[in-house]
Design a protein around this motif. Structure first.
Motif, PDB file in Angstrom:
ATOM      1  N   HIS A 344       0.849  -1.186   0.000  1.00 58.44           N
ATOM      2  CA  HIS A 344       0.000   0.000   0.000  1.00 58.44           C
ATOM      3  C   HIS A 344       0.892   1.245   0.000  1.00 58.44           C
ATOM      4  O   HIS A 344       1.710   1.439   0.907  1.00 58.44           O
ATOM      5  N   LYS A 345       0.767   2.078  -1.018  1.00 61.24           N
ATOM      6  CA  LYS A 345       1.573   3.298  -1.146  1.00 61.24           C
ATOM      7  C   LYS A 345       0.704   4.517  -0.853  1.00 61.24           C
ATOM      8  O   LYS A 345      -0.425   4.612  -1.334  1.00 61.24           O
ATOM      9  N   GLN A 346       1.264   5.449  -0.100  1.00 58.63           N
ATOM     10  CA  GLN A 346       0.579   6.711   0.195  1.00 58.63           C
ATOM     11  C   GLN A 346       1.601   7.842   0.060  1.00 58.63           C
ATOM     12  O   GLN A 346       2.352   8.133   0.975  1.00 58.63           O
ATOM     13  N   TYR A 347       1.625   8.473  -1.110  1.00 61.74           N
ATOM     14  CA  TYR A 347       2.546   9.572  -1.372  1.00 61.74           C
ATOM     15  C   TYR A 347       1.792  10.893  -1.217  1.00 61.74           C
ATOM     16  O   TYR A 347       0.878  11.172  -1.995  1.00 61.74           O
ATOM     17  N   GLU A 348       2.179  11.674  -0.244  1.00 59.38           N
ATOM     18  CA  GLU A 348       1.527  12.958   0.009  1.00 59.38           C
ATOM     19  C   GLU A 348       2.318  14.139  -0.547  1.00 59.38           C
ATOM     20  O   GLU A 348       1.900  15.281  -0.423  1.00 59.38           O
ATOM     21  N   CYS A 349       3.471  13.858  -1.116  1.00 63.95           N
ATOM     22  CA  CYS A 349       4.319  14.912  -1.699  1.00 63.95           C
ATOM     23  C   CYS A 349       5.226  14.261  -2.729  1.00 63.95           C
ATOM     24  O   CYS A 349       5.322  13.038  -2.815  1.00 63.95           O
ATOM     25  N   ASP A 350       5.905  15.086  -3.487  1.00 65.88           N
ATOM     26  CA  ASP A 350       6.821  14.589  -4.526  1.00 65.88           C
ATOM     27  C   ASP A 350       8.126  15.394  -4.456  1.00 65.88           C
ATOM     28  O   ASP A 350       8.443  16.160  -5.367  1.00 65.88           O
ATOM     29  N   PRO A 351       8.891  15.242  -3.365  1.00 67.56           N
ATOM     30  CA  PRO A 351      10.085  16.078  -3.190  1.00 67.56           C
ATOM     31  C   PRO A 351      11.237  15.678  -4.109  1.00 67.56           C
ATOM     32  O   PRO A 351      11.418  14.496  -4.415  1.00 67.56           O
ATOM     33  N   VAL A 352      11.976  16.683  -4.529  1.00 66.42           N
ATOM     34  CA  VAL A 352      13.237  16.478  -5.242  1.00 66.42           C
ATOM     35  C   VAL A 352      14.347  16.799  -4.245  1.00 66.42           C
ATOM     36  O   VAL A 352      14.442  17.915  -3.737  1.00 66.42           O
ATOM     37  N   VAL A 353      15.182  15.801  -3.955  1.00 73.84           N
ATOM     38  CA  VAL A 353      16.176  15.929  -2.886  1.00 73.84           C
ATOM     39  C   VAL A 353      17.559  15.631  -3.425  1.00 73.84           C
ATOM     40  O   VAL A 353      17.739  14.729  -4.257  1.00 73.84           O
ATOM     41  N   GLN A 354      18.541  16.390  -2.963  1.00 70.42           N
ATOM     42  CA  GLN A 354      19.931  16.113  -3.323  1.00 70.42           C
ATOM     43  C   GLN A 354      20.439  14.985  -2.421  1.00 70.42           C
ATOM     44  O   GLN A 354      20.652  15.166  -1.225  1.00 70.42           O
ATOM     45  N   CYS A 355      20.627  13.801  -2.994  1.00 67.29           N
ATOM     46  CA  CYS A 355      21.046  12.648  -2.214  1.00 67.29           C
ATOM     47  C   CYS A 355      21.714  11.633  -3.130  1.00 67.29           C
ATOM     48  O   CYS A 355      21.743  11.793  -4.353  1.00 67.29           O
ATOM     49  N   ASP A 356      22.257  10.589  -2.520  1.00 65.72           N
ATOM     50  CA  ASP A 356      22.857   9.494  -3.277  1.00 65.72           C
ATOM     51  C   ASP A 356      21.762   8.470  -3.566  1.00 65.72           C
ATOM     52  O   ASP A 356      21.305   7.783  -2.640  1.00 65.72           O
ATOM     53  N   PRO A 357      21.326   8.325  -4.806  1.00 70.60           N
ATOM     54  CA  PRO A 357      20.191   7.432  -5.086  1.00 70.60           C
ATOM     55  C   PRO A 357      20.497   5.970  -4.773  1.00 70.60           C
ATOM     56  O   PRO A 357      19.612   5.239  -4.327  1.00 70.60           O
ATOM     57  N   LEU A 358      21.745   5.528  -4.987  1.00 73.91           N
ATOM     58  CA  LEU A 358      22.079   4.136  -4.732  1.00 73.91           C
ATOM     59  C   LEU A 358      21.980   3.812  -3.245  1.00 73.91           C
ATOM     60  O   LEU A 358      21.344   2.832  -2.847  1.00 73.91           O
ATOM     61  N   HIS A 359      22.594   4.639  -2.403  1.00 71.40           N
ATOM     62  CA  HIS A 359      22.597   4.364  -0.969  1.00 71.40           C
ATOM     63  C   HIS A 359      21.208   4.521  -0.352  1.00 71.40           C
ATOM     64  O   HIS A 359      20.797   3.717   0.496  1.00 71.40           O
ATOM     65  N   ILE A 360      20.481   5.556  -0.750  1.00 68.28           N
ATOM     66  CA  ILE A 360      19.126   5.746  -0.206  1.00 68.28           C
ATOM     67  C   ILE A 360      18.214   4.606  -0.642  1.00 68.28           C
ATOM     68  O   ILE A 360      17.422   4.071   0.153  1.00 68.28           O
ATOM     69  N   SER A 361      18.321   4.204  -1.912  1.00 71.33           N
ATOM     70  CA  SER A 361      17.520   3.092  -2.409  1.00 71.33           C
ATOM     71  C   SER A 361      17.867   1.802  -1.679  1.00 71.33           C
ATOM     72  O   SER A 361      16.981   1.013  -1.310  1.00 71.33           O
ATOM     73  N   GLU A 362      19.158   1.572  -1.436  1.00 72.93           N
ATOM     74  CA  GLU A 362      19.585   0.362  -0.734  1.00 72.93           C
ATOM     75  C   GLU A 362      19.091   0.353   0.707  1.00 72.93           C
ATOM     76  O   GLU A 362      18.665  -0.686   1.230  1.00 72.93           O
ATOM     77  N   ALA A 363      19.131   1.507   1.360  1.00 70.98           N
ATOM     78  CA  ALA A 363      18.635   1.590   2.734  1.00 70.98           C
ATOM     79  C   ALA A 363      17.132   1.316   2.772  1.00 70.98           C
ATOM     80  O   ALA A 363      16.637   0.574   3.640  1.00 70.98           O
ATOM     81  N   PHE A 364      16.402   1.907   1.840  1.00 64.30           N
ATOM     82  CA  PHE A 364      14.955   1.679   1.758  1.00 64.30           C
ATOM     83  C   PHE A 364      14.658   0.207   1.494  1.00 64.30           C
ATOM     84  O   PHE A 364      13.768  -0.393   2.130  1.00 64.30           O
ATOM     85  N   SER A 365      15.399  -0.404   0.580  1.00 62.39           N
ATOM     86  CA  SER A 365      15.184  -1.814   0.262  1.00 62.39           C
ATOM     87  C   SER A 365      15.488  -2.705   1.459  1.00 62.39           C
ATOM     88  O   SER A 365      14.806  -3.725   1.675  1.00 62.39           O
ATOM     89  N   ASN A 366      16.514  -2.352   2.228  1.00 62.76           N
ATOM     90  CA  ASN A 366      16.844  -3.129   3.425  1.00 62.76           C
ATOM     91  C   ASN A 366      15.674  -3.152   4.397  1.00 62.76           C
ATOM     92  O   ASN A 366      15.317  -4.197   4.950  1.00 62.76           O
ATOM     93  N   LEU A 367      15.072  -1.984   4.625  1.00 61.84           N
ATOM     94  CA  LEU A 367      13.938  -1.902   5.544  1.00 61.84           C
ATOM     95  C   LEU A 367      12.743  -2.687   5.010  1.00 61.84           C
ATOM     96  O   LEU A 367      12.040  -3.370   5.775  1.00 61.84           O
TER      97      LEU A 367
END
Length: 477
Positions: A344-367
């Motif tokens: 179930h996805k609930q996106y209340e915003c669509d932020p553009v953030v300066q970050c490392d996509p690989l590391h953030i994606s990997e952290a999200f996938s880990n969780l």
């Protein structure tokens, strides 16, 4: 003699900290505080102990007295000019919200005022230090460090780290306040003349040895039991803030990351085999297409093996967080389908953030992987919520799985700690997530958990790295 023990203890503590934690930036600045803070004690000891000792033993020469007097004057000058600078730099490193900022630039700019005053005083006649200007700039620096230490406590999300920081701040502020009052406010002038080193003031500085002994005693007590000044004075490192630095080899963390990807490939392979057996060729082709993003991600992980083995290095770009989450969830689809987990996805915003996509994606996938493993087949619901809180993007990952026992919540970010059984669980996923968010200037925390009731994690990204956040109606799916 107490003065000698005081400065010797401060210097010895600084050396020990540097030997135990040679690469830790915060430890270096704490050690710099102790080294500069001990200079005045050494200066007074030269005139109170060393010179009288030399006189009693036949070293009564004008040359030796003059040389020792000059050394003591310069030591006193070092403390008065640079102690507040070391305090402020330590507070900047202590405050995690400033992580990622150019520390070297701040160090250079903040060094200019004490250096300028020092150079200006060299042109003054005689050996005299007037404290009228010094106490103003020192007050600004020490006062700023107080504020940064307090803010560092209030903004820390992890409860265990927060207690450590509160202990640090509670000990740090009274001691530095006393140093400022006794040396900067109650001393008007320091001069070197034929009579030796003269400190013109109220004499409060004479009681500094008692304050220093209390400081060191508190450091030993709290340092051995809990941790103080952000440091544990035993070889058990403070595993939260420097978890990834303790991993000297990259194989363990890399194996953990690749294990998750291989698990997805296994699920896809089983699905392809089943689909081909049922003559569902279109579905089999679609499943094969899902293999390519997974293998591509694995190759990027291998390329960054050295970075993850030592310290996380960010390669930041402007990233749409909602799109990043969608791509990560797509790679998880084989596992959610096999276990019949509803997303179930609930996106209340669509932020553009300066970050490392690989590391953030990997952290999200880990969780998400942890959540999927914790849920029962056919009954699990994985909820992903993206929203803004105090102008900071927050990603919440919720499940209705087994939950985390209360006694384990404070340990889950510790490297190699795991409650899962089996040889394929390394206990590195959450510590890696913690390191990624801390390095990025954000945070990660457990919002709620209870045995049998599921768990909710929240990843918060820093508002200073938000490039844009266009309005978006809530998207639920």
């Amino acid at each position: 003699m107490l003065i000698v023990v005081m400065f010797a203890s401060l210097w010895a503590t600084a050396v020990v900290l540097l030997l135990i934690y040679p690469r830790d930036v915060y430890t270096r600045w704490v050690s710099a505080m102790f080294l500069t803070g001990g200079c005045s004690g050494c200066a007074v000891s030269i005139h109170a102990v060393m010179i009288p000792f030399m006189h009693r033993n036949g070293f009564d020469t004008v040359t030796s007295d003059g040389l020792l007097g000059l050394i003591s004057f310069n030591l006193m000058s070092i403390q008065l000019h640079f102690l507040s600078y070391a305090c402020l730099m330590s507070s900047i490193v202590f405050n995690k919200s400033l992580a990622g900022r150019p520390l070297w630039l701040a160090g250079v700019l903040l060094l200019l005022p004490p250096l300028g005053l020092l150079v200006f005083e060299q042109w003054a006649p005689g050996f005299v230090i007037e404290l009228q200007i010094l106490r103003i700039y020192a007050g600004v620096y020490i006062g700023s460090s107080f504020i940064l230490y307090i803010l560092g406590c209030t903004r820390e999300m992890n409860r265990r780290a927060k207690y450590n920081q509160f202990r640090t701040t509670a000990l740090y502020i009274p001691v530095l306040l006393w140093i400022y009052v006794s040396y900067y406010l109650n001393v008007d002038r320091i001069q070197l003349d034929n009579g030796g080193l003269t400190i013109v003031g109220s004499g409060w500085w004479r009681y500094n040895y008692a304050i220093i002994f209390l400081l060191l005693a508190a450091m030993v007590f709290f340092g051995l039991r809990y941790g103080i000044l952000g440091i544990k004075l035993i070889f058990e490192r403070h595993l939260y803030d420097h978890s990834m630095k303790t991993l000297t080899q990259g194989t363990s963390i890399l194996n953990h990351s690749l294990k998750n990807e291989i698990q997805k490939i296994v699920y896809l392979s089983e699905r392809i085999q089943s689909q081909l057996g049922d003559d569902h060729y279109d579905k089999a082709v679609w499943s094969i297409d899902q293999l390519f993003p997974i293998t591509s991600h694995m190759l990027r992980m291998v390329e960054q093996m050295k970075e993850k083995a030592d310290i996380i290095t960010l390669r930041e770009n402007n990233v749409r967080i909602a799109e990043l989450l969608d791509v990560s969830l797509m790679s998880l689809q084989p596992m959610t389908d096999i276990k019949h987990i509803r997303v179930h996805k609930q996106y209340e915003c669509d932020p553009v953030v300066q970050c490392d996509p690989l590391h953030i994606s990997e952290a999200f996938s880990n969780l998400c992987m942890n959540a999927l493993e914790a849920m029962e087949d056919g009954k699990g619901v994985l909820c992903i919520r993206l929203y803004m809180s105090k102008k900071m993007p927050v990603i919440e990952i919720s499940d209705n799985g087994t939950g985390i026992p209360p006694e384990q919540v404070d340990r889950i970010f510790t490297p190699f700690f795991t409650s899962k059984k089996g040889p394929n669980h390394y206990g590195l996923g959450l510590s890696y997530c913690y390191g990624v968010l801390q390095k990025s200037g954000g945070s990660i925390k457990v919002v709620q958990t209870a045995p049998g009731q599921g768990t909710t994690f929240a990843m918060t990204l820093p508002k200073r790295k938000v490039i844009a956040c266009p309005s978006l109606e809530t998207i639920s799916s």
